[in-house]
Design a protein around this motif. Structure first.
Motif, PDB file in Angstrom:
ATOM      1  N   LYS A  38       6.879 -10.071   3.579  1.00 48.25           N
ATOM      2  CA  LYS A  38       6.513 -10.838   4.769  1.00 48.25           C
ATOM      3  C   LYS A  38       6.698 -10.030   6.052  1.00 48.25           C
ATOM      4  O   LYS A  38       6.093 -10.300   7.064  1.00 48.25           O
ATOM      5  CB  LYS A  38       7.375 -12.102   4.847  1.00 48.25           C
ATOM      6  CG  LYS A  38       7.343 -12.917   3.567  1.00 48.25           C
ATOM      7  CD  LYS A  38       6.534 -14.155   3.730  1.00 48.25           C
ATOM      8  CE  LYS A  38       6.605 -15.054   2.543  1.00 48.25           C
ATOM      9  NZ  LYS A  38       5.797 -14.688   1.432  1.00 48.25           N
ATOM     10  N   ASP A  39       7.581  -9.012   6.025  1.00 51.78           N
ATOM     11  CA  ASP A  39       7.909  -8.283   7.244  1.00 51.78           C
ATOM     12  C   ASP A  39       7.187  -6.948   7.380  1.00 51.78           C
ATOM     13  O   ASP A  39       7.508  -6.153   8.241  1.00 51.78           O
ATOM     14  CB  ASP A  39       9.417  -8.047   7.332  1.00 51.78           C
ATOM     15  CG  ASP A  39       9.962  -7.263   6.158  1.00 51.78           C
ATOM     16  OD1 ASP A  39       9.203  -7.026   5.189  1.00 51.78           O
ATOM     17  OD2 ASP A  39      11.139  -6.885   6.199  1.00 51.78           O
ATOM     18  N   ALA A  40       6.210  -6.671   6.519  1.00 53.04           N
ATOM     19  CA  ALA A  40       5.493  -5.402   6.603  1.00 53.04           C
ATOM     20  C   ALA A  40       4.657  -5.367   7.869  1.00 53.04           C
ATOM     21  O   ALA A  40       3.921  -6.290   8.163  1.00 53.04           O
ATOM     22  CB  ALA A  40       4.602  -5.205   5.378  1.00 53.04           C
ATOM     23  N   LEU A  46       1.051  -0.376   2.067  1.00 54.34           N
ATOM     24  CA  LEU A  46       1.688  -0.620   0.776  1.00 54.34           C
ATOM     25  C   LEU A  46       0.905   0.029  -0.345  1.00 54.34           C
ATOM     26  O   LEU A  46       1.467   0.462  -1.343  1.00 54.34           O
ATOM     27  CB  LEU A  46       1.783  -2.119   0.504  1.00 54.34           C
ATOM     28  CG  LEU A  46       2.721  -2.911   1.383  1.00 54.34           C
ATOM     29  CD1 LEU A  46       2.642  -4.386   1.049  1.00 54.34           C
ATOM     30  CD2 LEU A  46       4.138  -2.418   1.218  1.00 54.34           C
ATOM     31  N   VAL A  47      -0.413   0.081  -0.189  1.00 50.62           N
ATOM     32  CA  VAL A  47      -1.304   0.613  -1.213  1.00 50.62           C
ATOM     33  C   VAL A  47      -2.377   1.434  -0.504  1.00 50.62           C
ATOM     34  O   VAL A  47      -2.889   1.030   0.542  1.00 50.62           O
ATOM     35  CB  VAL A  47      -1.973  -0.536  -2.014  1.00 50.62           C
ATOM     36  CG1 VAL A  47      -2.982   0.002  -3.007  1.00 50.62           C
ATOM     37  CG2 VAL A  47      -0.933  -1.396  -2.715  1.00 50.62           C
ATOM     38  N   ALA A  48      -2.710   2.575  -1.090  1.00 50.06           N
ATOM     39  CA  ALA A  48      -3.819   3.386  -0.598  1.00 50.06           C
ATOM     40  C   ALA A  48      -4.919   3.354  -1.646  1.00 50.06           C
ATOM     41  O   ALA A  48      -4.654   3.576  -2.836  1.00 50.06           O
ATOM     42  CB  ALA A  48      -3.373   4.812  -0.333  1.00 50.06           C
ATOM     43  N   PRO A  77       1.292   4.785  -9.515  1.00 51.09           N
ATOM     44  CA  PRO A  77       2.454   4.130  -8.903  1.00 51.09           C
ATOM     45  C   PRO A  77       3.330   5.153  -8.183  1.00 51.09           C
ATOM     46  O   PRO A  77       3.529   6.271  -8.664  1.00 51.09           O
ATOM     47  CB  PRO A  77       3.195   3.519 -10.096  1.00 51.09           C
ATOM     48  CG  PRO A  77       2.183   3.446 -11.193  1.00 51.09           C
ATOM     49  CD  PRO A  77       1.258   4.606 -10.967  1.00 51.09           C
ATOM     50  N   ALA A  78       3.848   4.763  -7.040  1.00 52.09           N
ATOM     51  CA  ALA A  78       4.737   5.622  -6.261  1.00 52.09           C
ATOM     52  C   ALA A  78       6.169   5.469  -6.766  1.00 52.09           C
ATOM     53  O   ALA A  78       6.544   4.421  -7.303  1.00 52.09           O
ATOM     54  CB  ALA A  78       4.668   5.240  -4.787  1.00 52.09           C
ATOM     55  N   ALA A  79       6.947   6.516  -6.573  1.00 53.16           N
ATOM     56  CA  ALA A  79       8.381   6.406  -6.827  1.00 53.16           C
ATOM     57  C   ALA A  79       8.955   5.429  -5.809  1.00 53.16           C
ATOM     58  O   ALA A  79       8.388   5.243  -4.715  1.00 53.16           O
ATOM     59  CB  ALA A  79       9.041   7.772  -6.674  1.00 53.16           C
ATOM     60  N   GLN A  80      10.057   4.795  -6.166  1.00 54.10           N
ATOM     61  CA  GLN A  80      10.685   3.853  -5.239  1.00 54.10           C
ATOM     62  C   GLN A  80      10.967   4.565  -3.920  1.00 54.10           C
ATOM     63  O   GLN A  80      11.415   5.719  -3.906  1.00 54.10           O
ATOM     64  CB  GLN A  80      11.979   3.330  -5.856  1.00 54.10           C
ATOM     65  CG  GLN A  80      12.358   1.974  -5.345  1.00 54.10           C
ATOM     66  CD  GLN A  80      13.455   1.357  -6.186  1.00 54.10           C
ATOM     67  OE1 GLN A  80      14.389   2.028  -6.598  1.00 54.10           O
ATOM     68  NE2 GLN A  80      13.332   0.071  -6.443  1.00 54.10           N
ATOM     69  N   ASN A  81      10.658   3.901  -2.809  1.00 50.44           N
ATOM     70  CA  ASN A  81      10.812   4.526  -1.506  1.00 50.44           C
ATOM     71  C   ASN A  81      11.181   3.477  -0.472  1.00 50.44           C
ATOM     72  O   ASN A  81      10.883   2.294  -0.649  1.00 50.44           O
ATOM     73  CB  ASN A  81       9.517   5.263  -1.126  1.00 50.44           C
ATOM     74  CG  ASN A  81       8.322   4.336  -1.085  1.00 50.44           C
ATOM     75  OD1 ASN A  81       8.090   3.662  -0.094  1.00 50.44           O
ATOM     76  ND2 ASN A  81       7.556   4.285  -2.178  1.00 50.44           N
ATOM     77  N   PRO A  82      11.847   3.889   0.618  1.00 49.52           N
ATOM     78  CA  PRO A  82      12.295   2.918   1.617  1.00 49.52           C
ATOM     79  C   PRO A  82      11.162   2.261   2.398  1.00 49.52           C
ATOM     80  O   PRO A  82      11.341   1.195   2.977  1.00 49.52           O
ATOM     81  CB  PRO A  82      13.191   3.744   2.543  1.00 49.52           C
ATOM     82  CG  PRO A  82      12.816   5.159   2.311  1.00 49.52           C
ATOM     83  CD  PRO A  82      12.284   5.239   0.910  1.00 49.52           C
ATOM     84  N   GLU A  83       9.985   2.872   2.404  1.00 52.86           N
ATOM     85  CA  GLU A  83       8.855   2.310   3.139  1.00 52.86           C
ATOM     86  C   GLU A  83       8.175   1.183   2.364  1.00 52.86           C
ATOM     87  O   GLU A  83       7.343   0.482   2.905  1.00 52.86           O
ATOM     88  CB  GLU A  83       7.828   3.406   3.460  1.00 52.86           C
ATOM     89  CG  GLU A  83       8.324   4.454   4.422  1.00 52.86           C
ATOM     90  CD  GLU A  83       9.163   5.520   3.731  1.00 52.86           C
ATOM     91  OE1 GLU A  83       9.042   5.703   2.493  1.00 52.86           O
ATOM     92  OE2 GLU A  83       9.958   6.177   4.418  1.00 52.86           O
ATOM     93  N   GLY A  84       8.462   1.059   1.080  1.00 53.09           N
ATOM     94  CA  GLY A  84       7.830   0.024   0.266  1.00 53.09           C
ATOM     95  C   GLY A  84       6.439   0.387  -0.208  1.00 53.09           C
ATOM     96  O   GLY A  84       5.694  -0.468  -0.678  1.00 53.09           O
ATOM     97  N   PHE A  85       6.066   1.684  -0.094  1.00 47.42           N
ATOM     98  CA  PHE A  85       4.752   2.123  -0.562  1.00 47.42           C
ATOM     99  C   PHE A  85       4.697   1.975  -2.078  1.00 47.42           C
ATOM    100  O   PHE A  85       5.579   2.437  -2.792  1.00 47.42           O
ATOM    101  CB  PHE A  85       4.487   3.574  -0.152  1.00 47.42           C
ATOM    102  CG  PHE A  85       3.164   4.101  -0.603  1.00 47.42           C
ATOM    103  CD1 PHE A  85       1.988   3.599  -0.075  1.00 47.42           C
ATOM    104  CD2 PHE A  85       3.082   5.087  -1.569  1.00 47.42           C
ATOM    105  CE1 PHE A  85       0.748   4.066  -0.499  1.00 47.42           C
ATOM    106  CE2 PHE A  85       1.852   5.574  -1.999  1.00 47.42           C
ATOM    107  CZ  PHE A  85       0.690   5.061  -1.459  1.00 47.42           C
ATOM    108  N   LEU A  86       3.668   1.309  -2.576  1.00 48.74           N
ATOM    109  CA  LEU A  86       3.554   1.024  -4.004  1.00 48.74           C
ATOM    110  C   LEU A  86       2.774   2.076  -4.778  1.00 48.74           C
ATOM    111  O   LEU A  86       3.030   2.293  -5.953  1.00 48.74           O
ATOM    112  CB  LEU A  86       2.908  -0.345  -4.211  1.00 48.74           C
ATOM    113  CG  LEU A  86       3.699  -1.526  -3.639  1.00 48.74           C
ATOM    114  CD1 LEU A  86       2.887  -2.804  -3.739  1.00 48.74           C
ATOM    115  CD2 LEU A  86       5.040  -1.662  -4.331  1.00 48.74           C
ATOM    116  N   GLY A  87       1.783   2.696  -4.133  1.00 48.98           N
ATOM    117  CA  GLY A  87       1.022   3.728  -4.824  1.00 48.98           C
ATOM    118  C   GLY A  87      -0.426   3.789  -4.408  1.00 48.98           C
ATOM    119  O   GLY A  87      -0.844   3.163  -3.424  1.00 48.98           O
TER     120      GLY A  87
END
Length: 161
Positions: A38-40, A46-48, A77-87
């Motif tokens: 909700k706070d993005a 989040l997804v490219a 899929p992205a590695a877990q990251n603080p930005e919340g990027f999913l992949g």
């Protein structure tokens, strides 16, 4: 939240609203998987999604999956990251257009299905066994119904990863 790049002009020529279709399918899939924060902020992706050609997807498929030739959609899929990027997702125009024609679907509906499918892979869904496939396909059907897209599994489907 969804970064979209059209690398192959064939996408924009065939679907002038491709960006809108991709964004709505990706957001619906994130909502369906209860993964949309909700706070993005507007600037956080989040997804490219890359809408490209068969050659580019074939190169990615060979490099990352050791498989020859293009496929309709690839999910990274992205590695877990603080930005919340999913992949990342990459979709091949020629494969997608041919599948849509062979399956008597609109390219727009097929694109939305493949984007939703790819996003679900990014958040951990898979179809390696019958139970996983049933869960993933059921969620896809619900997501796509919300977008007004007919059941994609009513007709034969192509290879997707």
């Amino acid at each position: 939240m969804i970064d979209i790049e059209i690398e192959d002009d064939a996408w924009a020529e065939a679907l002038p609203d491709a960006v809108i279709l991709v964004r709505s399918a990706a957001l619906a899939a994130l909502d369906g998987a209860q993964m949309r924060p909700k706070d993005a902020g507007a600037d956080s992706g989040l997804v490219a999604v890359l809408l490209t050609d068969d050659e580019a997807v074939a190169e990615l498929n060979a490099e990352y999956r050791r498989k020859a030739g293009p496929t309709n959609v690839l999910s990274f899929p992205a590695a877990q990251n603080p930005e919340g990027f999913l992949g990342d997702l990459a979709l091949a125009y020629g494969v997608c257009a041919l599948e849509a024609e062979q399956q008597n679907k609109s390219l727009a509906d097929h694109l939305q299905h493949l984007v939703a499918h790819g996003v679900l892979h990014l958040v951990g869904y898979d179809h390696m066994n019958e139970d996983e496939a049933a869960d993933m396909e059921g969620l896809e059907r619900r997501i796509l119904a919300g977008l007004g897209v007919p059941d994609p599994y009513a007709a034969e489907q192509g290879d997707h990863d």
